[in-house]
Design an enzyme around this catalytic site. Structure first.
Site, mmCIF file in Angstrom:
data_model
loop_
_atom_site.group_PDB
_atom_site.id
_atom_site.type_symbol
_atom_site.label_atom_id
_atom_site.label_comp_id
_atom_site.label_asym_id
_atom_site.label_seq_id
_atom_site.Cartn_x
_atom_site.Cartn_y
_atom_site.Cartn_z
ATOM 1 N N HIS A 44 140.003 42.581 39.164
ATOM 2 C CA HIS A 44 140.237 43.352 37.944
ATOM 3 C C HIS A 44 141.711 43.733 37.844
ATOM 4 C CE1 HIS A 44 138.262 45.156 34.419
ATOM 5 N NE2 HIS A 44 139.352 45.902 34.386
ATOM 6 N N GLU B 193 128.747 36.739 37.870
ATOM 7 C CA GLU B 193 128.744 38.195 37.797
ATOM 8 C C GLU B 193 127.733 38.663 36.758
ATOM 9 O OE1 GLU B 193 133.542 38.955 38.557
ATOM 10 O OE2 GLU B 193 132.665 39.231 36.560
ATOM 11 N N HIS C 223 130.808 35.440 33.786
ATOM 12 C CA HIS C 223 130.030 36.662 33.580
ATOM 13 C C HIS C 223 129.270 36.501 32.268
ATOM 14 C CE1 HIS C 223 129.918 41.345 33.858
ATOM 15 N NE2 HIS C 223 128.880 40.891 33.191
#
Length: 239
Positions: A190, A70, A43
């Site tokens: 997550h 991401e 990310h």
């Protein structure tokens, strides 16, 4: 089979805290693949506090499993995706200052915006995934936007798991069932860890992929990276 994609942001955080190239982000990604991971996730945030654009370009040359990038789809992110053409682009609604992802998209309010982004990404031959809360309306909105997959934001499940895991997982099974009925692939991520991952897999056996970083890297401090990846893979085995 549900694939394990290892998010290596925390490796970059450790490197950046000292400067230099130790630990080597690219080498860790290669080792994760060698140890059994079926994907690598990054990310690259605007402030480059962990993964840098240069890391993404270096990883592009060597990652042989699924490369998942991401990010919030601003121009910087889209430029990276156009150049790298990863296997998957996962769109998150994070503002630049976010420490970590903390909410899914409102796919209804952002429908026009997401439709345009997804059209561009698909034109580049990149599989798309939208980060969403376990809300059937948001899942349906994601399908209307034209995404290939959703990624279920699993913080609420992780928080509720030790109190009542059956109640905690219920919104996720409902959302996943709706996604499957709509023809969407299903990812999740997550706060997934060695305690709660197997139960989520049992509840949603048709998940395509889980993306795990913080917990996995933390566990590797105690168990070693190779052993930890094998431990997570065992949680994803069919039971």
């Amino acid at each position: 089979m549900t694939k394990l994609s290892v998010n290596i942001n925390k490796i970059a955080t450790l490197r950046n805290s000292r400067g230099g190239n130790r630990p080597d982000v690219v080498q860790v990604a290669l080792d994760c693949e060698r140890f059994g991971a079926q994907g690598i996730t990054v990310h690259p945030r605007p402030d480059e506090r962990h993964i840098r654009r240069s890391d993404v370009l270096a990883l592009q040359k060597v990652v042989t499993t699924e490369f998942n990038i991401e990010g919030y789809p601003d121009q910087r992110y889209m430029d990276i995706i156009e150049q790298v053409r990863p296997a998957q682009a996962t769109l998150v609604p994070d503002p630049p200052t976010a420490i970590t992802s903390n909410a899914g998209w409102d796919t209804i309010k952002n429908k026009a915006f997401l439709q345009d982004i997804l059209k561009t990404l698909k034109g580049w031959g990149v599989r798309t995934s939208i980060f969403v809360d376990p809300d059937e309306d948001m899942v349906e909105g994601a399908a209307q936007c034209g995404t290939d997959r959703i990624e279920l934001y699993t913080e609420a499940y992780a928080v509720g798991y030790h109190k009542d895991r059956h109640e905690a997982v219920k919104p996720y099974t409902n959302a996943a069932y709706r996604a499957k009925a709509l023809g969407l692939g299903i990812n999740a991520g997550h706060d997934l860890d060695l305690d709660n991952l197997a139960f989520l897999k049992q509840a949603i056996p048709y998940m395509d992929e889980v993306s795990i970083g913080h917990a996995l890297i933390s566990d590797a401090l105690y168990f070693g990276l190779e052993n930890t990846i094998q431990m997570y893979l065992r949680q994803l085995e069919e039971r």
